[in-house]
Design an enzyme around this catalytic site. Structure first.
Site, PDB file in Angstrom:
ATOM      1  CG  ASP A 419     -63.631 -20.594  64.279  1.00 26.22           C
ATOM      2  OD1 ASP A 419     -63.134 -19.535  63.824  1.00 26.22           O
ATOM      3  OD2 ASP A 419     -63.430 -20.987  65.448  1.00 26.22           O
ATOM      4  CD  GLU A 428     -60.511  -9.791  56.561  1.00 28.02           C
ATOM      5  OE1 GLU A 428     -60.891 -10.271  55.501  1.00 28.02           O
ATOM      6  OE2 GLU A 428     -59.664  -8.879  56.638  1.00 28.02           O
TER       7      GLU A 428
END
Ligand SMILES: *[C@@H]1O[C@H](CO)[C@@H](O)[C@H](O)[C@H]1NC(C)=O
Length: 447
Positions: A419, A428
């Site tokens: 993350d 993304e």
């Protein structure tokens, strides 16, 4: 304590967990609000976003404000945006009840209209269409809020001399699909959409070429492999919107002529072969198309590579989006009466992976251990007037704003995932990532 919590979460969410699809649909629509460019309306729910890119213009000063920022960046890429609008419209047409149940039908239409209003602006004359505003390198070299950006945002178009058949045809598909969505809601808007859809389709078909050659911009970030699949797909949507048989005939003839059976079957912004076969199966009920979609879904269920925890693994980029798109097609196939139980189970299992079946959610702001440092500029910035720059990009803190409903790119082939903002391949978010996923939510919400 922490370990016990994780174990419990794992147990509770394992196998057949139920998720609040109503909430997830609402969240996904919030994600699209957060991606809005241009002047924001009074009913905007994502209020940490403000007006931006109010000077987006064509080469002759045409107003090109509006539309969606593509992903974590601020370029408006017309091709994936059009695909997003087509797919969102398809979901609203076929799974309207799923939206109604989530009290989200109105917002879903608004999400589509935010794109289609922009496409109408981009279509400045019959054979002239703006397919991109903003430039990849200029845009990607900067980190901050869209409300603060000052880099040049050039606009790129296709025309008769520099055509782009996949761009024009996918946009025609989006406008045609949206015209169906608005048919009984706002018939004059629906008619306008259809007029532009027909013109753009004619443009795509008459002047053939690849848009990446036409736009003359830095390195087509969404270069498409071929335009033939888009031409077939566009003709089918024109048929669905008009009932004019000539579009259907054209679609079938081109499908054969192009030898589309040999194309890459993975449904995405770039590949519309399987989705075209599915629509042709639904419309014509003809055996070859039915066979194709059947073997596609069967392959997804038992032939396609999987991660150890069960995600069908199709591509490094946006692995979850590829799985969601496959799940969506198989839900549509199920509704066409093809092996419904098996295909719905497959879709449910794939979406379950995204929502938390492995003990981890891949949807921002939802469920257990969701992503918090998504590679998304605007949500990584605190409210103005605090500065926002590469320091925010590198920060280990969660994004100051929760980008509710965004589906991240997703794990690698061994379920690995980090993350972190720098991992734009896996962490993304993007307009097209949420489109098939949102359609799945609406479909599953009706079961
Ligand atoms: C339905 O799909 C499953 C999984 O792909 C397959 O094993 C089964 O044979 C299919 N059933 C029919 C009737 O095609």
């Amino acid at each position: 304590m922490h370990i016990i919590f994780i174990l419990l979460a794992g147990l509770v969410s394992c196998h057949g967990a139920t998720y609040d699809y109503n909430q997830l649909i609402q969240y996904s629509l919030l994600f699209y609000e957060a991606q809005r460019s241009g002047k924001l309306p009074a009913d905007q729910k994502v209020t940490w976003r403000k007006d931006s890119a109010l000077n987006d213009k064509g080469q002759n000063g045409e107003d090109l404000t509006g539309g969606y920022y593509d992903a974590g960046d601020y370029v408006k890429f017309g091709f994936p945006m059009a695909f997003t609008a087509t797919l969102l419209s398809w979901g609203v047409i076929d799974y309207e009840e799923g939206y109604t149940k989530a009290d989200s039908l109105e917002d879903a239409r608004k999400a589509i209209k935010w794109a289609t209003d922009y496409f109408l602006k981009c279509h400045v004359s019959e054979f002239e269409f703006y397919g991109q505003v903003g430039e990849g390198n200029l845009d990607h070299n900067w980190w901050g809020r869209p409300e603060d950006m000052t880099m040049e945002r050039p606009a790129y178009k296709i025309d008769a001399e520099n055509p782009g058949s996949e761009l024009a045809s996918e946009t025609a598909a989006a406008l045609a699909a949206a015209s169906i969505v608005f048919k009984n809601v706002d018939s004059s808007y629906s008619d306008t959409l259809l007029t532009h859809a027909k013109q753009l389709y004619n443009f795509a078909d008459t002047y053939r070429g690849k848009y990446k050659d036409a736009l003359q911009t830095s390195r087509a970030i969404y270069p498409s492999n071929e335009y033939e699949d888009d031409l077939v797909w566009g003709a089918i949507w024109l048929y669905k919107a008009t009932n004019d048989e000539s579009y259907l005939t054209k679609a079938k003839e081109m499908y054969d002529e192009f030898g589309m059976i040999l194309y890459n079957p993975w449904f995405s912004w770039d590949q519309k072969v399987t989705s075209s076969e599915l629509l042709l199966a639904q419309i014509t009920k003809e055996d070859p198309y039915v066979q194709r979609i059947t073997s596609y879904c069967d392959h997804m269920i038992s032939g396609q590579q999987r991660t150890p925890k069960g995600l069908v693994y199709i591509d490094t980029w946006g692995s979850l989006r590829m799985a969601a798109n496959a799940a969506y097609l198989c839900l549509e196939a199920a509704d066409a009466g093809i092996n419904a139980t098996a295909y719905r189970d497959f879709a449910k299992q794939q979406v379950g992976y995204m929502l938390g079946d492995t003990g981890k959610s891949f949807v921002v702001g939802f469920g257990t251990d969701p992503p918090t440092r998504v590679s998304h500029r605007s949500s990584s910035c605190p409210d103005a007037p605090a500065t926002c720059d590469w320091i925010n990009y590198g920060s280990l803190d969660p994004n100051p704003h929760v980008l509710y409903g965004a589906l991240v790119g997703g794990p690698g082939s061994n379920d690995e995932y980090e993350d972190m903002r720098y991992d734009y391949v896996h962490n993304e978010v993007a307009d097209d990532y949420n489109a098939g996923y949102q359609g799945c939510l609406a479909a599953l919400n009706m079961l």
